[in-house]
Motif scaffolding. Structure first.
Motif, PDB file in Angstrom:
ATOM      1  N   ARG A   1       0.833  -1.205   0.000  1.00  0.00           N
ATOM      2  CA  ARG A   1       0.000   0.000   0.000  1.00  0.00           C
ATOM      3  C   ARG A   1       0.867   1.254   0.000  1.00  0.00           C
ATOM      4  N   PRO A   2       0.565   2.208  -0.869  1.00  0.00           N
ATOM      5  CA  PRO A   2       1.313   3.472  -0.850  1.00  0.00           C
ATOM      6  C   PRO A   2       0.946   4.303   0.368  1.00  0.00           C
ATOM      7  N   ASP A   3       1.795   5.248   0.705  1.00  0.00           N
ATOM      8  CA  ASP A   3       1.464   6.204   1.752  1.00  0.00           C
ATOM      9  C   ASP A   3       0.425   7.182   1.225  1.00  0.00           C
ATOM     10  N   VAL A   4      -0.530   7.545   2.056  1.00  0.00           N
ATOM     11  CA  VAL A   4      -1.511   8.571   1.706  1.00  0.00           C
ATOM     12  C   VAL A   4      -1.259   9.780   2.596  1.00  0.00           C
ATOM     13  N   LEU A   5      -0.966  10.925   1.990  1.00  0.00           N
ATOM     14  CA  LEU A   5      -0.758  12.159   2.746  1.00  0.00           C
ATOM     15  C   LEU A   5      -2.111  12.701   3.168  1.00  0.00           C
ATOM     16  N   PRO A   6      -2.419  12.686   4.473  1.00  0.00           N
ATOM     17  CA  PRO A   6      -3.744  13.164   4.888  1.00  0.00           C
ATOM     18  C   PRO A   6      -3.845  14.688   4.818  1.00  0.00           C
ATOM     19  N   ALA A   7      -5.007  15.162   4.458  1.00  0.00           N
ATOM     20  CA  ALA A   7      -5.295  16.597   4.491  1.00  0.00           C
ATOM     21  C   ALA A   7      -5.872  16.932   5.857  1.00  0.00           C
ATOM     22  N   LEU A   8      -5.244  17.875   6.554  1.00  0.00           N
ATOM     23  CA  LEU A   8      -5.739  18.270   7.869  1.00  0.00           C
ATOM     24  C   LEU A   8      -7.084  18.968   7.727  1.00  0.00           C
ATOM     25  N   GLU A   9      -7.987  18.668   8.636  1.00  0.00           N
ATOM     26  CA  GLU A   9      -9.299  19.313   8.625  1.00  0.00           C
ATOM     27  C   GLU A   9      -9.183  20.631   9.378  1.00  0.00           C
ATOM     28  N   LEU A  10      -9.098  21.693   8.637  1.00  0.00           N
ATOM     29  CA  LEU A  10      -8.856  23.014   9.215  1.00  0.00           C
ATOM     30  C   LEU A  10     -10.164  23.779   9.342  1.00  0.00           C
ATOM     31  N   SER A  11     -10.365  24.353  10.515  1.00  0.00           N
ATOM     32  CA  SER A  11     -11.570  25.174  10.724  1.00  0.00           C
ATOM     33  C   SER A  11     -11.203  26.353  11.605  1.00  0.00           C
ATOM     34  N   GLY A  12     -10.379  27.200  11.073  1.00  0.00           N
ATOM     35  CA  GLY A  12     -10.018  28.419  11.801  1.00  0.00           C
ATOM     36  C   GLY A  12      -8.660  28.358  12.447  1.00  0.00           C
ATOM     37  N   ALA A  13      -8.081  27.178  12.646  1.00  0.00           N
ATOM     38  CA  ALA A  13      -6.757  27.064  13.252  1.00  0.00           C
ATOM     39  C   ALA A  13      -6.202  25.690  12.949  1.00  0.00           C
ATOM     40  N   PHE A  14      -4.886  25.611  12.814  1.00  0.00           N
ATOM     41  CA  PHE A  14      -4.272  24.321  12.556  1.00  0.00           C
ATOM     42  C   PHE A  14      -4.522  23.366  13.708  1.00  0.00           C
ATOM     43  N   GLY A  15      -4.649  23.885  14.920  1.00  0.00           N
ATOM     44  CA  GLY A  15      -4.822  23.037  16.085  1.00  0.00           C
ATOM     45  C   GLY A  15      -6.128  22.272  16.087  1.00  0.00           C
ATOM     46  N   SER A  16      -7.039  22.577  15.182  1.00  0.00           N
ATOM     47  CA  SER A  16      -8.311  21.864  15.134  1.00  0.00           C
ATOM     48  C   SER A  16      -8.174  20.501  14.468  1.00  0.00           C
ATOM     49  N   ALA A  17      -7.031  20.224  13.840  1.00  0.00           N
ATOM     50  CA  ALA A  17      -6.844  18.948  13.157  1.00  0.00           C
ATOM     51  C   ALA A  17      -6.738  17.807  14.154  1.00  0.00           C
ATOM     52  N   SER A  18      -7.132  16.617  13.725  1.00  0.00           N
ATOM     53  CA  SER A  18      -7.066  15.465  14.609  1.00  0.00           C
ATOM     54  C   SER A  18      -5.618  15.064  14.841  1.00  0.00           C
ATOM     55  N   GLU A  19      -5.376  14.497  16.048  1.00  0.00           N
ATOM     56  CA  GLU A  19      -4.016  14.084  16.379  1.00  0.00           C
ATOM     57  C   GLU A  19      -3.517  13.020  15.406  1.00  0.00           C
ATOM     58  N   GLU A  20      -4.402  12.127  14.975  1.00  0.00           N
ATOM     59  CA  GLU A  20      -3.980  11.063  14.068  1.00  0.00           C
ATOM     60  C   GLU A  20      -3.542  11.629  12.724  1.00  0.00           C
ATOM     61  N   GLN A  21      -4.299  12.601  12.199  1.00  0.00           N
ATOM     62  CA  GLN A  21      -3.921  13.224  10.937  1.00  0.00           C
ATOM     63  C   GLN A  21      -2.553  13.884  11.049  1.00  0.00           C
ATOM     64  N   VAL A  22      -2.365  14.664  12.106  1.00  0.00           N
ATOM     65  CA  VAL A  22      -1.095  15.366  12.301  1.00  0.00           C
ATOM     66  C   VAL A  22       0.049  14.373  12.441  1.00  0.00           C
ATOM     67  N   ALA A  23      -0.162  13.322  13.251  1.00  0.00           N
ATOM     68  CA  ALA A  23       0.893  12.335  13.482  1.00  0.00           C
ATOM     69  C   ALA A  23       1.272  11.620  12.196  1.00  0.00           C
ATOM     70  N   ASN A  24       0.290  11.236  11.399  1.00  0.00           N
ATOM     71  CA  ASN A  24       0.589  10.522  10.163  1.00  0.00           C
ATOM     72  C   ASN A  24       1.342  11.405   9.172  1.00  0.00           C
ATOM     73  N   ARG A  25       0.975  12.681   9.089  1.00  0.00           N
ATOM     74  CA  ARG A  25       1.716  13.609   8.230  1.00  0.00           C
ATOM     75  C   ARG A  25       3.153  13.754   8.711  1.00  0.00           C
ATOM     76  N   MET A  26       3.324  13.928  10.011  1.00  0.00           N
ATOM     77  CA  MET A  26       4.657  14.117  10.560  1.00  0.00           C
ATOM     78  C   MET A  26       5.510  12.864  10.392  1.00  0.00           C
ATOM     79  N   GLN A  27       4.913  11.684  10.591  1.00  0.00           N
ATOM     80  CA  GLN A  27       5.646  10.438  10.400  1.00  0.00           C
ATOM     81  C   GLN A  27       6.144  10.340   8.959  1.00  0.00           C
ATOM     82  N   LEU A  28       5.284  10.684   8.006  1.00  0.00           N
ATOM     83  CA  LEU A  28       5.657  10.603   6.599  1.00  0.00           C
ATOM     84  C   LEU A  28       6.790  11.579   6.285  1.00  0.00           C
ATOM     85  N   VAL A  29       6.671  12.813   6.772  1.00  0.00           N
ATOM     86  CA  VAL A  29       7.719  13.809   6.524  1.00  0.00           C
ATOM     87  C   VAL A  29       9.041  13.358   7.137  1.00  0.00           C
TER      88      VAL A  29
END
Length: 426
Positions: A82-110
């Motif tokens: 399976r390829p890596d999928v870069l998740p799009a953070l769900e933004l609603s006024g601030a980056f901090g609104s994104a889910s921890e899993e989304q942020v962690a998966n993006r950071m792990q990939l980077v």
């Protein structure tokens, strides 16, 4: 002696097909090309074929967030991984609104792209994260690419590796966790929580980990003896009992806020020989504009599509489209002042089958008269039931079909034409 699966064989035949050979040759020679005629899951099949035949890392960009997982499923079917999928953070006024899993998966990939797992690149080889393959394959909706990621020079501020035997005051780890988006509780419950009991710190790390099994995220226990990390173990979330011993663990910032740091595009972390594949470029352009228009003014640091295309200019690039996009290609992707090779792939859609099983099998039999057909079943039970239907309603048809386990989102026909003869593959 083991034999290749029908899907692997199909991938090999696609790689040897004249239009695909021409497309790969054009990319090697010119560094840019367009291909039209794609339909359904052929996008994943063609991208997987280019990845295998050209031996290059691939970044496949699509226009819709929900489309990326479907494409990744199709690529996994053809490649076997399976390829890596870069998740799009769900933004609603601030980056901090994104889910921890989304942020962690993006950071792990980077982190993996930046070489933090590879000692040859100066990395420290953290075994608890899923490693980066030699030729990465990444699927990304354009919205995810427009969102910034930390530069390599900033990763040390956002990622902390804790090792067994390391000299570290427990209070300093507690402060780091608190400042980087972790929530302190009496007992961890969900990813992003941590708890302190004397010289023990339990952390529930979001993301994907090999040691986690079916559990979402990894639960880790740091046992201190004074100011030394005496042991690192996984633990059971329900019983709190200790499990597997680990030598080191990577902790990742969960805030998803890069406005205070130097940010960059994911493309800045890609290998130089990466092939950038844009599926439905006009749709990518439309969705990128719509995404910018919907974002509240409080969200800063989002890159426009033009910046992504400028960053992609140093890579080999190919547009994949259903229809010939001559004259309307994204202007920054393919230089309109040069003659970019255009390849028409012989792919057609499969008509919708009848809902009545007997009628659908008759239609399938008609296709099998002029094409090599592969039918994918999700499990052994489904394949067994399908075999029973074939033998009962269309005797002899089963011998003309390839029945394989897997899931193909949308069937397609690959046809090479020679006079009145047609060969197709689904």
């Amino acid at each position: 002696m083991p034999t290749a699966s029908p899907t692997r064989e199909s991938l090999g035949r696609l790689a040897a097909a004249r239009p695909v050979v021409e497309l790969a040759a054009a990319l090697e020679k010119h560094g840019a090309a367009t291909a039209s005629g794609l339909w359904g899951s052929s996008v994943g099949a063609v991208a997987a074929t280019l990845h295998s035949s050209m031996r290059r890392p691939v970044l496949l960009v699509c226009g819709h967030v929900d489309e990326s997982d479907d494409i990744a499923d199709d690529i996994e079917l053809f490649l076997g991984t399976r390829p890596d999928v870069l998740p799009a953070l769900e933004l609603s006024g601030a980056f901090g609104s994104a889910s921890e899993e989304q942020v962690a998966n993006r950071m792990q990939l980077v982190a993996r792209l930046a070489g933090l797992d590879d000692p040859k690149q100066g990395g420290r080889g953290v075994p608890t994260s899923v490693g980066m393959p030699e030729m990465p394959f990444i699927v990304a909706p354009v919205q995810a690419l427009m969102q910034p990621v930390p530069s390599k020079s900033q990763l040390d501020q956002l990622i902390r590796t804790i090792r067994k035997g390391q000299s570290l005051e427990p209070e300093k780890l507690i402060v780091w966790l608190s400042e980087h988006g972790y929530n302190r509780l009496d007992q961890v419950e969900v990813p992003g929580d941590f708890a302190v009991r004397g010289g023990i710190i339990d952390v529930y790390i979001p993301g994907e980990f090999e040691q986690a099994g079916d559990q979402v995220g990894l639960t880790v226990r740091f046992d201190f003896f004074g100011d030394e990390v005496e042991s690192i173990r996984t633990f059971d979330l329900s019983t709190l009992g200790s499990g597997q011993t680990l030598d080191q663990v990577r902790l990742i910032d969960l805030r998803g806020k890069f406005d205070d740091y130097e940010s960059t595009l994911l493309l800045g972390h890609l290998p130089e020989n990466t092939l950038v594949v844009l599926w439905a470029p006009l749709e990518i352009a439309e969705q990128a504009k719509s995404y910018l228009d919907r974002l509240p003014e409080s969200v800063k640091g989002i890159y426009p599509l033009a910046a992504i295309l400028r960053a992609a200019d140093r890579f080999a690039r190919v547009e994949l489209s259903q229809f010939d996009s001559a004259g309307v290609a994204i202007h920054s992707l393919v230089d309109k002042h040069r003659d970019v090779p255009r390849v028409r792939l012989p792919i057609r859609s499969i008509q919708k089958f009848e809902t009545v099983a007997k009628e659908a099998l008759k239609e399938l039999a008609e296709i099998a008269q002029s094409a090599d057909v592969t039918v994918f079943c999700e499990n052994d039970g489904e394949r067994h039931r399908f075999t029973e239907l074939l033998d009962a309603d269309v005797p002899g048809l089963r011998k003309k079909l390839r029945l394989e386990l897997g899931y193909l989102h949308h069937g397609f026909i690959w046809g090479e034409f020679s006079g009145d003869e047609e060969q197709g593959r689904k």
